[in-house]
Design an enzyme around this catalytic site. Structure first.
Site, PDB file in Angstrom:
ATOM      1  N   HIS A 162       0.818  -1.216   0.000  1.00 40.55           N
ATOM      2  CA  HIS A 162       0.000   0.000   0.000  1.00 40.55           C
ATOM      3  C   HIS A 162       0.847   1.260   0.000  1.00 40.55           C
ATOM      4  O   HIS A 162       1.883   1.340   0.647  1.00 40.55           O
ATOM      5  CB  HIS A 162      -1.067   0.005   1.101  1.00 40.55           C
ATOM      6  CG  HIS A 162      -0.582   0.135   2.513  1.00 40.55           C
ATOM      7  ND1 HIS A 162      -0.392   1.352   3.124  1.00 40.55           N
ATOM      8  CD2 HIS A 162      -0.284  -0.796   3.449  1.00 40.55           C
ATOM      9  CE1 HIS A 162      -0.001   1.155   4.382  1.00 40.55           C
ATOM     10  NE2 HIS A 162       0.084  -0.133   4.603  1.00 40.55           N
TER      11      HIS A 162
ATOM     12  N   ASP B 202       5.719   1.073   7.035  1.00 36.02           N
ATOM     13  CA  ASP B 202       4.290   0.880   6.737  1.00 36.02           C
ATOM     14  C   ASP B 202       3.801   1.935   5.767  1.00 36.02           C
ATOM     15  O   ASP B 202       3.277   2.958   6.185  1.00 36.02           O
ATOM     16  CB  ASP B 202       3.518   0.937   8.056  1.00 36.02           C
ATOM     17  CG  ASP B 202       2.050   0.602   7.915  1.00 36.02           C
ATOM     18  OD1 ASP B 202       1.652   0.088   6.868  1.00 36.02           O
ATOM     19  OD2 ASP B 202       1.297   0.873   8.875  1.00 36.02           O
TER      20      ASP B 202
ATOM     21  N   GLU C  13      -5.282   2.255   1.993  1.00 43.00           N
ATOM     22  CA  GLU C  13      -5.331   1.043   2.824  1.00 43.00           C
ATOM     23  C   GLU C  13      -5.619   1.379   4.283  1.00 43.00           C
ATOM     24  O   GLU C  13      -6.379   0.701   4.957  1.00 43.00           O
ATOM     25  CB  GLU C  13      -3.977   0.293   2.725  1.00 43.00           C
ATOM     26  CG  GLU C  13      -3.952  -1.065   3.419  1.00 43.00           C
ATOM     27  CD  GLU C  13      -3.518  -1.038   4.879  1.00 43.00           C
ATOM     28  OE1 GLU C  13      -3.605  -2.068   5.554  1.00 43.00           O
ATOM     29  OE2 GLU C  13      -3.080   0.035   5.362  1.00 43.00           O
ATOM     30  N   GLU C  14      -4.984   2.463   4.742  1.00 40.49           N
ATOM     31  CA  GLU C  14      -5.014   2.802   6.174  1.00 40.49           C
ATOM     32  C   GLU C  14      -6.382   3.255   6.660  1.00 40.49           C
ATOM     33  O   GLU C  14      -6.570   3.486   7.847  1.00 40.49           O
ATOM     34  CB  GLU C  14      -3.979   3.905   6.471  1.00 40.49           C
ATOM     35  CG  GLU C  14      -2.527   3.499   6.224  1.00 40.49           C
ATOM     36  CD  GLU C  14      -1.997   2.519   7.254  1.00 40.49           C
ATOM     37  OE1 GLU C  14      -2.788   2.025   8.086  1.00 40.49           O
ATOM     38  OE2 GLU C  14      -0.785   2.241   7.226  1.00 40.49           O
TER      39      GLU C  14
ATOM     40  N   ASP D 163       3.290  -5.857   3.090  1.00 40.71           N
ATOM     41  CA  ASP D 163       2.993  -4.693   3.926  1.00 40.71           C
ATOM     42  C   ASP D 163       3.838  -4.808   5.190  1.00 40.71           C
ATOM     43  O   ASP D 163       3.523  -5.608   6.069  1.00 40.71           O
ATOM     44  CB  ASP D 163       1.492  -4.657   4.254  1.00 40.71           C
ATOM     45  CG  ASP D 163       1.117  -3.443   5.102  1.00 40.71           C
ATOM     46  OD1 ASP D 163       2.011  -2.616   5.390  1.00 40.71           O
ATOM     47  OD2 ASP D 163      -0.067  -3.321   5.470  1.00 40.71           O
TER      48      ASP D 163
ATOM     49  N   HIS E 258       2.474   4.269  12.130  1.00 37.73           N
ATOM     50  CA  HIS E 258       1.384   5.219  12.357  1.00 37.73           C
ATOM     51  C   HIS E 258       1.809   6.381  13.254  1.00 37.73           C
ATOM     52  O   HIS E 258       0.963   7.022  13.877  1.00 37.73           O
ATOM     53  CB  HIS E 258       0.138   4.532  12.933  1.00 37.73           C
ATOM     54  CG  HIS E 258      -0.383   3.432  12.060  1.00 37.73           C
ATOM     55  ND1 HIS E 258      -1.492   2.693  12.373  1.00 37.73           N
ATOM     56  CD2 HIS E 258       0.053   2.950  10.871  1.00 37.73           C
ATOM     57  CE1 HIS E 258      -1.708   1.795  11.425  1.00 37.73           C
ATOM     58  NE2 HIS E 258      -0.776   1.930  10.500  1.00 37.73           N
TER      59      HIS E 258
END
Ligand code: BES
Ligand code: ZN
Length: 414
Positions: A223, A242, A276-277, A304, A381
């Site tokens: 992603h 990520d 995606e997130e 991922d 994140h």
């Protein structure tokens, strides 16, 4: 896990009502997360429930045997404004991430639930023979960790790659241009950007048109988007692990296959998914469209998070929301081509990445991952998901790139 350092803010928000302009949406969600949601979101309604069969490791760890188990999953209708709070609650109380997948319609949520239950017998059962040693062994040594690292760095240098920010749009345009450069002078390699109606970031696709069996397609995905903190348009969200690390792996595989003028018999598609997130939204739309078009997707590999080695095991194969037969093939590829690497099994416990979009649509998908679930990179994140977190090197990512190349060639050649 999207709001790890915002728990105080999250706690303040909990119990507040969603904004007045209600936007109805649909999710599929595991039973534990649903119980949390039901306490707050009074408008949320369960529309259907299924017990889904899953293969799970008996315990966590490298040598755990797989056992069949079952998991209760619901299709739920609710106001979209509850979703960020659901992420917070799941993280805070269950100490894991996400826990739900968002769908564009009621029909889609129900279809996904139905397919999840169907033990995912894919329409196509390819032969998983390993017989392209000449091509794979010639290509593997050409993959370079330094190039993977440099792509990760460039992608993390965007302020963020949010699905709805100008930076996220720019990152998509940059990647499309980069893949076009690699495809220059190779008319069998075609690059396109996939538009999504509901947000500006486009997914990026490179298709290698097969030489003999072109209608059958092998998909390798990662992603493109990132997320952090309050997810406002200018937040710093480098997303190095990520999932710049997955996109960089795809890019390096493309570079080497192009250099070798490699033409598979089947077609191979590399896809960097948008959004995606925020509930696997880009991959859901693409997988839905492929299913409607009855596209013959023979297999899907999701990369991922590949750069941060969380424990001593090299390759972790995740067993939930994936296809057991193809997972065996992936493990066999590792044994054949990367015999020095150790392999173990774990699970996310929820639909944690884009492989679940394909599984939910009846396609065979696998998800090799950088660590066991207990030891995943805790910087994701946040603004700390940079190359520094994994020592400014891409040796771990290189293993997944090698595995991905072997997968592309061995499944692409038939
Ligand atoms: N790369 C993560 C998934 C992940 C995180 C897998 C940690 C294994 C360990 C992915 O980008 C992600 O963040 N997914 C969301 C769920 C999704 C449906 C929005 C998550 O895990 O919260
Ligand atoms: Zn993520």
């Amino acid at each position: 896990m999207r709001f790890t350092h915002h728990l105080a803010v999250a706690t303040l928000l909990l119990g507040s009502l969603p904004a007045l302009a209600a936007e109805t949406t649909w999710i599929t969600v595991g039973d534990t997360a649903w119980r949390l949601l039901a306490e707050r979101a009074t408008d949320a309604r369960v529309l259907s429930t299924r017990d889904v069969a899953v293969n799970v490791p008996r315990e966590r760890g490298p040598n755990a045997a797989l056992v069949r188990s079952s998991e209760r999953v619901h299709a739920v209708q609710l106001d979209a404004d509850w979703l960020p709070q659901l992420s917070n609650e799941v993280h805070e109380q269950l100490h894991r991430c996400g826990g739900f997948v968002r769908h564009d319609s009621l029909a889609e949520a129900l279809a996904v639930l139905h397919r999840l239950q169907g033990t995912a017998t894919p329409a196509l059962a390819p032969s998983y023979s390993i017989d392209d040693q000449t091509e794979v062994n010639a290509a593997l040594p050409l993959l370079q960790d330094s190039r993977i690292l440099s792509t990760i760095q460039t992608l993390s240098d965007f302020q963020n790659r949010l699905y709805n920010s100008s930076h996220g749009v720019a990152a998509s345009d940059w990647l499309a241009a980069e893949w076009k450069k690699l495809a220059t002078g190779k008319p069998w390699m075609r690059v396109s950007q996939v538009r999504h109606a509901d947000w500006p970031q486009k997914s990026v696709k490179l298709r290698i048109v097969g030489s003999g069996n072109a209608a059958q397609t092998v998909v390798l995905g990662a992603h493109l988007d990132s997320i952090a903190g309050n997810a406002n348009a200018n937040v710093r969200a480098p997303g190095a692990d990520d999932d710049a690390s997955g996109v960089a792996a795809l890019t390096e595989i493309i570079r080497v296959l192009a250099d070798r003028n490699y033409r598979p018999r089947r077609s191979i598609e590399f896809i960097a998914y948008a959004a995606e997130e925020v509930g696997l939204r880009g991959s859901q739309q693409i997988a839905t469209q492929y299913q409607r078009q009855a596209k013959a997707v023979v297999g899907v590999l999701q990369l991922d998070m590949t750069a941060f080695q969380g424990d001593l095991t090299d390759l972790w194969i995740y067993t939930d929301f994936t296809n057991a037969a193809q997972n065996q093939f992936v493990a066999d590829l590792a044994a054949a081509y990367l015999p020095q690497l150790s392999v173990a099994y774990d699970r996310c416990g929820y639909a944690c990445s884009d492989h679940a979009s394909w599984t939910g649509r009846g396609f065979a998908a696998s998800f090799p991952f950088e660590s066991g679930f207990n030891t995943y990179n805790r910087a994701i994140h946040t603004d700390r998901d940079t190359t520094t977190t994994f020592g400014n090197q891409a040796l771990h990512a290189l293993k997944f790139t090698q595995l991905g190349l072997a997968y592309a060639v061995e499944l692409g050649s038939d």
